[in-house]
Design a protein around this motif. Structure first.
Motif, PDB file in Angstrom:
ATOM      1  N   ARG A 163       0.833  -1.221   0.000  1.00  0.00           N
ATOM      2  CA  ARG A 163       0.000   0.000   0.000  1.00  0.00           C
ATOM      3  C   ARG A 163       0.860   1.261   0.000  1.00  0.00           C
ATOM      4  NH1 ARG A 163      -3.636   0.777   4.524  1.00  0.00           N
ATOM      5  NH2 ARG A 163      -4.706   2.207   3.117  1.00  0.00           N
ATOM      6  N   GLY A 164       2.191   1.089  -0.046  1.00  0.00           N
ATOM      7  CA  GLY A 164       3.089   2.230  -0.123  1.00  0.00           C
ATOM      8  C   GLY A 164       3.376   2.898   1.202  1.00  0.00           C
ATOM      9  N   ARG A 165       3.151   2.199   2.304  1.00  0.00           N
ATOM     10  CA  ARG A 165       3.353   2.786   3.625  1.00  0.00           C
ATOM     11  C   ARG A 165       4.533   2.121   4.333  1.00  0.00           C
ATOM     12  NH1 ARG A 165      -1.958   4.037   6.890  1.00  0.00           N
ATOM     13  NH2 ARG A 165      -0.747   5.934   7.280  1.00  0.00           N
ATOM     14  N   GLY A 166       5.053   2.782   5.360  1.00  0.00           N
ATOM     15  CA  GLY A 166       6.222   2.298   6.075  1.00  0.00           C
ATOM     16  C   GLY A 166       5.866   1.514   7.327  1.00  0.00           C
ATOM     17  N   VAL A 167       6.875   0.809   7.887  1.00  0.00           N
ATOM     18  CA  VAL A 167       6.652  -0.086   9.023  1.00  0.00           C
ATOM     19  C   VAL A 167       7.791   0.079  10.021  1.00  0.00           C
ATOM     20  CG1 VAL A 167       6.424  -2.490   9.758  1.00  0.00           C
ATOM     21  CG2 VAL A 167       5.464  -1.763   7.557  1.00  0.00           C
ATOM     22  N   ILE A 168       7.456   0.080  11.306  1.00  0.00           N
ATOM     23  CA  ILE A 168       8.435   0.028  12.393  1.00  0.00           C
ATOM     24  C   ILE A 168       8.214  -1.270  13.152  1.00  0.00           C
ATOM     25  CG2 ILE A 168       9.212   1.052  14.568  1.00  0.00           C
ATOM     26  CD1 ILE A 168       8.373   3.780  13.491  1.00  0.00           C
ATOM     27  N   GLY A 206      13.959   8.527   2.854  1.00  0.00           N
ATOM     28  CA  GLY A 206      13.113   7.581   2.152  1.00  0.00           C
ATOM     29  C   GLY A 206      13.837   6.388   1.590  1.00  0.00           C
ATOM     30  N   GLY A 207      15.080   6.140   2.010  1.00  0.00           N
ATOM     31  CA  GLY A 207      15.850   5.020   1.490  1.00  0.00           C
ATOM     32  C   GLY A 207      15.521   3.692   2.128  1.00  0.00           C
ATOM     33  N   ALA A 208      14.710   3.690   3.189  1.00  0.00           N
ATOM     34  CA  ALA A 208      14.290   2.448   3.851  1.00  0.00           C
ATOM     35  C   ALA A 208      12.822   2.581   4.209  1.00  0.00           C
ATOM     36  CB  ALA A 208      15.125   2.187   5.098  1.00  0.00           C
ATOM     37  N   ARG A 209      12.098   1.481   4.061  1.00  0.00           N
ATOM     38  CA  ARG A 209      10.665   1.508   4.342  1.00  0.00           C
ATOM     39  C   ARG A 209      10.295   0.681   5.566  1.00  0.00           C
ATOM     40  NH1 ARG A 209       7.924  -0.530  -0.832  1.00  0.00           N
ATOM     41  NH2 ARG A 209       6.042   0.314   0.138  1.00  0.00           N
ATOM     42  N   ILE A 210      11.250  -0.126   6.047  1.00  0.00           N
ATOM     43  CA  ILE A 210      11.030  -0.914   7.262  1.00  0.00           C
ATOM     44  C   ILE A 210      12.164  -0.606   8.233  1.00  0.00           C
ATOM     45  CG2 ILE A 210      10.738  -3.219   8.240  1.00  0.00           C
ATOM     46  CD1 ILE A 210      10.035  -4.217   5.453  1.00  0.00           C
ATOM     47  N   VAL A 211      11.824  -0.258   9.457  1.00  0.00           N
ATOM     48  CA  VAL A 211      12.827   0.018  10.495  1.00  0.00           C
ATOM     49  C   VAL A 211      12.701  -1.056  11.559  1.00  0.00           C
ATOM     50  CG1 VAL A 211      13.656   1.655  12.209  1.00  0.00           C
ATOM     51  CG2 VAL A 211      12.693   2.488  10.056  1.00  0.00           C
ATOM     52  N   VAL A 212      13.806  -1.737  11.843  1.00  0.00           N
ATOM     53  CA  VAL A 212      13.841  -2.779  12.877  1.00  0.00           C
ATOM     54  C   VAL A 212      14.804  -2.314  13.959  1.00  0.00           C
ATOM     55  CG1 VAL A 212      14.364  -5.180  13.407  1.00  0.00           C
ATOM     56  CG2 VAL A 212      13.390  -4.587  11.185  1.00  0.00           C
ATOM     57  N   GLY A 213      14.395  -2.396  15.208  1.00  0.00           N
ATOM     58  CA  GLY A 213      15.304  -1.973  16.270  1.00  0.00           C
ATOM     59  C   GLY A 213      14.704  -2.141  17.642  1.00  0.00           C
ATOM     60  N   THR A 214      15.422  -1.628  18.620  1.00  0.00           N
ATOM     61  CA  THR A 214      14.971  -1.675  20.003  1.00  0.00           C
ATOM     62  C   THR A 214      14.107  -0.450  20.295  1.00  0.00           C
ATOM     63  OG1 THR A 214      17.152  -0.768  20.536  1.00  0.00           O
ATOM     64  CG2 THR A 214      16.842  -3.122  20.855  1.00  0.00           C
ATOM     65  N   ARG A 215      13.965  -0.116  21.579  1.00  0.00           N
ATOM     66  CA  ARG A 215      13.002   0.904  22.016  1.00  0.00           C
ATOM     67  C   ARG A 215      13.063   2.203  21.220  1.00  0.00           C
ATOM     68  NH1 ARG A 215      14.702   1.324  27.336  1.00  0.00           N
ATOM     69  NH2 ARG A 215      16.214   2.891  26.731  1.00  0.00           N
ATOM     70  N   SER A 216      14.264   2.722  20.958  1.00  0.00           N
ATOM     71  CA  SER A 216      14.393   4.027  20.307  1.00  0.00           C
ATOM     72  C   SER A 216      13.920   4.028  18.858  1.00  0.00           C
ATOM     73  CB  SER A 216      15.845   4.509  20.366  1.00  0.00           C
ATOM     74  OG  SER A 216      16.696   3.585  19.716  1.00  0.00           O
ATOM     75  N   ALA A 217      13.723   2.835  18.264  1.00  0.00           N
ATOM     76  CA  ALA A 217      13.239   2.777  16.885  1.00  0.00           C
ATOM     77  C   ALA A 217      11.850   3.368  16.744  1.00  0.00           C
ATOM     78  CB  ALA A 217      13.246   1.335  16.387  1.00  0.00           C
ATOM     79  N   VAL A 218      11.134   3.510  17.856  1.00  0.00           N
ATOM     80  CA  VAL A 218       9.789   4.097  17.778  1.00  0.00           C
ATOM     81  C   VAL A 218       9.832   5.541  17.286  1.00  0.00           C
ATOM     82  CG1 VAL A 218       9.643   5.028  20.140  1.00  0.00           C
ATOM     83  CG2 VAL A 218       7.578   4.157  19.006  1.00  0.00           C
ATOM     84  N   PRO A 260      12.333   8.395  11.768  1.00  0.00           N
ATOM     85  CA  PRO A 260      11.704   9.487  11.010  1.00  0.00           C
ATOM     86  C   PRO A 260      11.038   9.046   9.707  1.00  0.00           C
ATOM     87  CG  PRO A 260      14.074   9.536  10.656  1.00  0.00           C
ATOM     88  CD  PRO A 260      13.819   8.424  11.654  1.00  0.00           C
ATOM     89  N   LEU A 261      10.186   8.023   9.772  1.00  0.00           N
ATOM     90  CA  LEU A 261       9.406   7.608   8.611  1.00  0.00           C
ATOM     91  C   LEU A 261       8.295   8.627   8.360  1.00  0.00           C
ATOM     92  CD1 LEU A 261       8.965   3.756   9.160  1.00  0.00           C
ATOM     93  CD2 LEU A 261      10.208   4.850   7.295  1.00  0.00           C
ATOM     94  N   ASP A 262       8.044   8.924   7.097  1.00  0.00           N
ATOM     95  CA  ASP A 262       7.041   9.927   6.755  1.00  0.00           C
ATOM     96  C   ASP A 262       5.618   9.382   6.792  1.00  0.00           C
ATOM     97  OD1 ASP A 262       8.642  12.126   6.468  1.00  0.00           O
ATOM     98  OD2 ASP A 262       9.090  11.745   4.362  1.00  0.00           O
ATOM     99  N   ASP A 263       5.403   8.181   6.302  1.00  0.00           N
ATOM    100  CA  ASP A 263       4.055   7.625   6.194  1.00  0.00           C
ATOM    101  C   ASP A 263       4.050   6.233   6.803  1.00  0.00           C
ATOM    102  OD1 ASP A 263       1.474   7.014   5.586  1.00  0.00           O
ATOM    103  OD2 ASP A 263       1.783   6.782   3.424  1.00  0.00           O
ATOM    104  N   ILE A 264       3.673   6.167   8.067  1.00  0.00           N
ATOM    105  CA  ILE A 264       3.684   4.894   8.789  1.00  0.00           C
ATOM    106  C   ILE A 264       2.330   4.214   8.644  1.00  0.00           C
ATOM    107  CG2 ILE A 264       3.916   3.812  11.065  1.00  0.00           C
ATOM    108  CD1 ILE A 264       5.761   6.126  11.847  1.00  0.00           C
ATOM    109  N   GLY A 265       2.360   2.926   8.262  1.00  0.00           N
ATOM    110  CA  GLY A 265       1.132   2.157   8.179  1.00  0.00           C
ATOM    111  C   GLY A 265       0.995   1.132   9.284  1.00  0.00           C
TER     112      GLY A 265
END
Length: 817
Positions: A322-327, A373-385, A388-393
């Motif tokens: 759907r063109g949206r990002g993920v944490i 915008g070079g990454a659409r999925i961010v994986v990490g620990t607490r601070s990953a919340v 700076p993703l623009d459009d989170i789905g």
């Protein structure tokens, strides 16, 4: 009309922490979200600030002017600026503390000042001694001199009157420059200098006992990182520094790549994941929630090994389409290797990673890549919340019950609360996943505030392990091991015979957890903390796990002078030794904070264990959760009682989760699994329910206890902590704060439902030389209550009598007090 900027300034005390108005100079393209430098305070000392908003001023107020612009483009957008305000309001932190939390540490900058001569001084003119000293020092230099260099050479202070006088009359020109902080791109390594291979090779230089320990260590291992040398030789950094200066050691650097996960490409299509019927139903429900044009929250509750990861991998693919990002968040670094590897397998270079195991430069690069915008999925620990993703789905919190999602430093936020704010802004889906959800989350799901999705069965042909509870009080006194029951020893041997792997959990690191005098029973304690020291066999020293204090293990008793010591209590190091004695041919891996200091050590060890290079792991809770090893068929929980009886209303919840999770590491493939829990209190229902993997019964028992004693989710718990160097001052400050709180609450906020507990000493009264007191408030943590608390905090900091005692607010307090 003039343009004004509302600026938050770094290092402002909480009492003065607010938005300050500054004029924006013409020609400087200042935007909200940019960092600037501004004159601050009566002395107009330059400080960094961040522009929160822009407006217009009619010229009526006399304002200072912004000195310079640090960032050409805004670092924080409108959503992130709103998060700064949210953290300030709800966690009682400073504005700039919130700003630092949202930005990667490597992006920090620092101010440097230089001096040079301006107006020439006529030759022969008589000058006062201090003026002549400065002029002579700068005369004939071809370039400006750094402030710290000149001050050190002349013995002057930064605010010396002579410097101010010479700058005002034009004799000196003071300039400032903004420089990027040095990035940690190299790993410092240490080896012995050429020609030195052992202690006897050192001649003509007298070295101390600590320096000898460093030399002997390096003569055995050849080379090691500076961090490892300091730990295993039990010395501070100054010891190898002096040896390096004397030519005995040689420092060198090992290159650290800025993106350790570069060139990882997708190898499989996530749509190829085959889901069981109940997984498919959960997946379809999550897709429907993600597709709606409003925020939603769901709890994916499934037994260990039920395939929760497969469900949200497929859901992530749907959101990406759907063109949206993920944490995706995991609770600790030890869980990132398998998670990252799995995500790279399906999504390749679309993944960005954010956790503290990366260097500052790597984290900054990943942060910039996400922002651009070079990454659409961010994986990490607490601070990953805060990515700076623009459009989170979609935001996923795996093992959502874990306490590591809560920050213990300012700002004291919980990642789940921040995630709720972000999904509301983006109209996205928050997915909480766990086999043992937090009591609050499961209660909200039962109240239909979260959508509850349940996986009752293990994925594929795997079955839940058979669990045996072992009563350690019946063990023979002459047993072959002090830590392992005879039955568990036999089961470990059986696994070795069948070439199957085992995991042992002991949530205590070190060798012996208690050391005391054999004559007078005085316990070896840290001089800076109210805790006992732990003996570490790896470096032969006693260590404090709170402040890092190190002491020799053979020092005399401070009470009676005896050298006789009694060691008791087992940590992971001692159990590792016992295992090696019991199973001399076994390949044993110990995983705790001491063995995982090196970068990517978790990743390496888990990969080696998965590849069959080890037969068993003994480790702390980092081996208990989220790991999937098909050949593990045996799990042992040692000293289960240590997790049950903490002064914490969540102690049973945490113990149940830990036992359930580690038991669930066994039998995750076609081979049957079994688990053994060693305890001195087998009658405890938490242990029996965890053995049965019966979360629903545990929840029913725990929620009733919370209701009776009024604990969350039936109220909010807010803690107020006090710390200072003098215990009596901390006590008086705490009592003063409580008295003011009671006065305001009773007089102006009688409508608020409140129960105040304390003040009293903290469970560990002294840490790192500071005494600690605390109070707790049972309340409804709404805007009106926060207004009351802010008023008391601001009043407190306005009292000069309490200036030596700091106060902090913990909005998710967990102690029972």
């Amino acid at each position: 009309m003039s343009t004004i900027a509302k600026v938050v300034v770094e290092n402002a005390t909480l009492h003065f922490d607010k938005l300050f108005s500054y004029l924006v100079p013409e020609g400087i393209p200042v935007s909200a979200g940019c960092r600037v430098t501004v004159p601050f305070g009566a002395g107009n000392r330059t400080r960094f600030g961040l522009v929160m908003e822009l407006g217009e001023e009619d010229g009526g107020a006399k304002l200072k002017t912004i000195a310079s612009l640090v960032d050409k483009e805004p670092l924080l957008n409108a959503e992130m600026l709103a998060l700064v305000r949210y953290l300030k309001e709800t966690t009682f932190c400073g504005y700039y503390d919130a700003v630092r939390t949202l930005l990667p540490p490597g992006i920090g900058v620092e101010l440097k000042y230089t001096y040079e001569l301006g107006e020439p001084v006529p030759e022969g003119e008589e000058l006062p001694g201090d003026v002549r000293q400065v002029v002579d020092y700068l005369s004939g230099r071809g370039k400006p001199v750094r402030e710290e260099t000149m001050l050190a050479a002349l013995g002057l202070a930064a605010d010396a009157p002579v410097l101010r006088f010479l700058c005002e009359n034009g004799t000196l020109i003071k300039s400032q420059e903004i420089r990027q902080r040095i990035l940690d791109e190299k790993l410092v390594m240490v080896r012995l200098a050429d020609g030195i291979s052992e202690l006897s090779d050192i001649t003509g230089v007298k070295i101390t006992a600590k320096q000898k320990a460093v030399v002997e260590l390096l003569s055995r291992v050849g080379q090691a990182s500076l961090k490892e040398v300091c730990y295993f030789a039990a010395v501070g950094k100054t010891v190898p520094d002096r040896l390096e200066k004397a030519g005995i050691l040689h420092y060198f650097t090992r290159e650290i790549y800025r993106n350790p996960y570069a060139n990882r490409h997708a190898r499989e299509d996530s749509n190829s994941i085959v889901l069981a019927d109940e997984q498919e139903a959960a997946f379809e429900s999550l897709c429907a929630l993600a597709d709606q044009d409003s925020p939603a929250a769901a709890l994916l509750y499934g037994v260990t090994g039920s395939g929760k990861t497969e469900v949200f991998l497929r859901t992530i693919r749907h959101v990406l389409e759907r063109g949206r990002g993920v944490i995706v968040m995991v609770p600790e670094i030890s869980l990132t290797p398998q998670t990252i590897d799995r995500f790279h397998r399906y999504f390749g270079s679309q993944i960005a990673v954010l956790h503290s195991g990366l260097t500052m430069s790597e984290r900054m690069d990943e942060w910039k890549r996400i922002k651009k915008g070079g990454a659409r999925i961010v994986v990490g620990t607490r601070s990953a919340v805060f990515a700076p993703l623009d459009d989170i789905g979609l935001i996923v919190m795996d093992e959502e019950q874990e306490s590591t999602y809560k920050s213990e430093q300012s700002p004291r936020y919980h990642a789940r609360d921040v995630a709720r704010v972000r999904v509301a802004y983006h109209k996205a889906l928050l997915l909480l996943a766990s086999a043992t959800p937090s009591v609050e989350s499961y209660y909200r799901a039962r109240q239909e505030k979260y959508h509850l999705l349940t996986l009752k069965n293990r994925y594929g042909k795997a079955n839940l392990p058979d669990v045996t509870i072992l009563d350690m009080s019946t063990q023979a006194l002459n047993a072959s091991s002090a830590s392992l029951s005879q039955e568990l020893i036999e089961q470990l041997q059986s696994n070795l015979d069948h070439h199957e792997q085992s995991i042992l959990l002991l949530n205590r690191r070190g060798y012996n957890t208690l050391v005391k005098c054999a004559v007078c029973s005085t316990v070896a304690q840290c001089p800076h903390c109210s805790v006992a020291l732990t003996y570490h066999s790896a470096n032969g020293h006693l260590m404090c796990h709170y402040c890092g204090y190190v002491a020799r293990a053979d020092e005399v008793c401070p009470t009676c002078g005896s050298k006789l010591l009694r060691f008791s209590g087992a940590g992971t190091q001692k159990v590792e030794q016992e295992l090696r004695e019991l199973f001399p041919d076994a390949r044993i891996l110990r995983m705790d904070m001491d063995t995982t200091m090196a970068r990517f050590s978790h990743e390496k060890y888990f990969a080696d264990f998965s590849a069959g290079k080890y037969d068993m792991i003994i480790g702390t809770q980092m081996v208990a959760k989220g790991l999937d090893f098909p050949n593990v068929t045996l799990v042992g929980v040692l000293s289960a009682d240590a997790s049950l009886y903490a002064q914490d209303y969540r102690s049973y919840e945490r113990a149940f989760s830990l036992f359930t999770q580690v038991v669930g590491r066994s039998g995750r493939a076609e081979k049957a699994g079994r688990a053994y829990i060693q305890t001195f209190t087998p009658e405890n229902t938490v242990i029996s329910l965890a053995a049965a993997q019966d979360y629903d019964s545990f929840f029913a028992q725990e929620i009733e206890s919370r209701r009776i004693h009024l604990y969350p989710p039936f109220c909010d718990m807010v803690g107020v902590g006090f710390s200072g160097l003098v215990n009596a001052q901390v006590r008086d400050a705490a009592q003063c704060f409580v008295a003011k709180f009671a006065e305001l609450a009773g007089g102006e906020y009688p409508d608020l439902p409140l129960r105040v507990l304390g003040p009293c000493e903290s469970q560990i009264n002294r840490v790192a030389g500071k005494y600690r007191w605390r109070m707790a408030v049972k309340c409804s943590y709404n805007a009106r209550f926060r207004t009351l608390l802010w008023r008391v905090v601001e009043w407190y900091y306005a009292q000069n009598a309490q200036k030596d005692v700091s106060v902090f607010i913990d909005p998710k307090y967990e102690n029972s007090i």
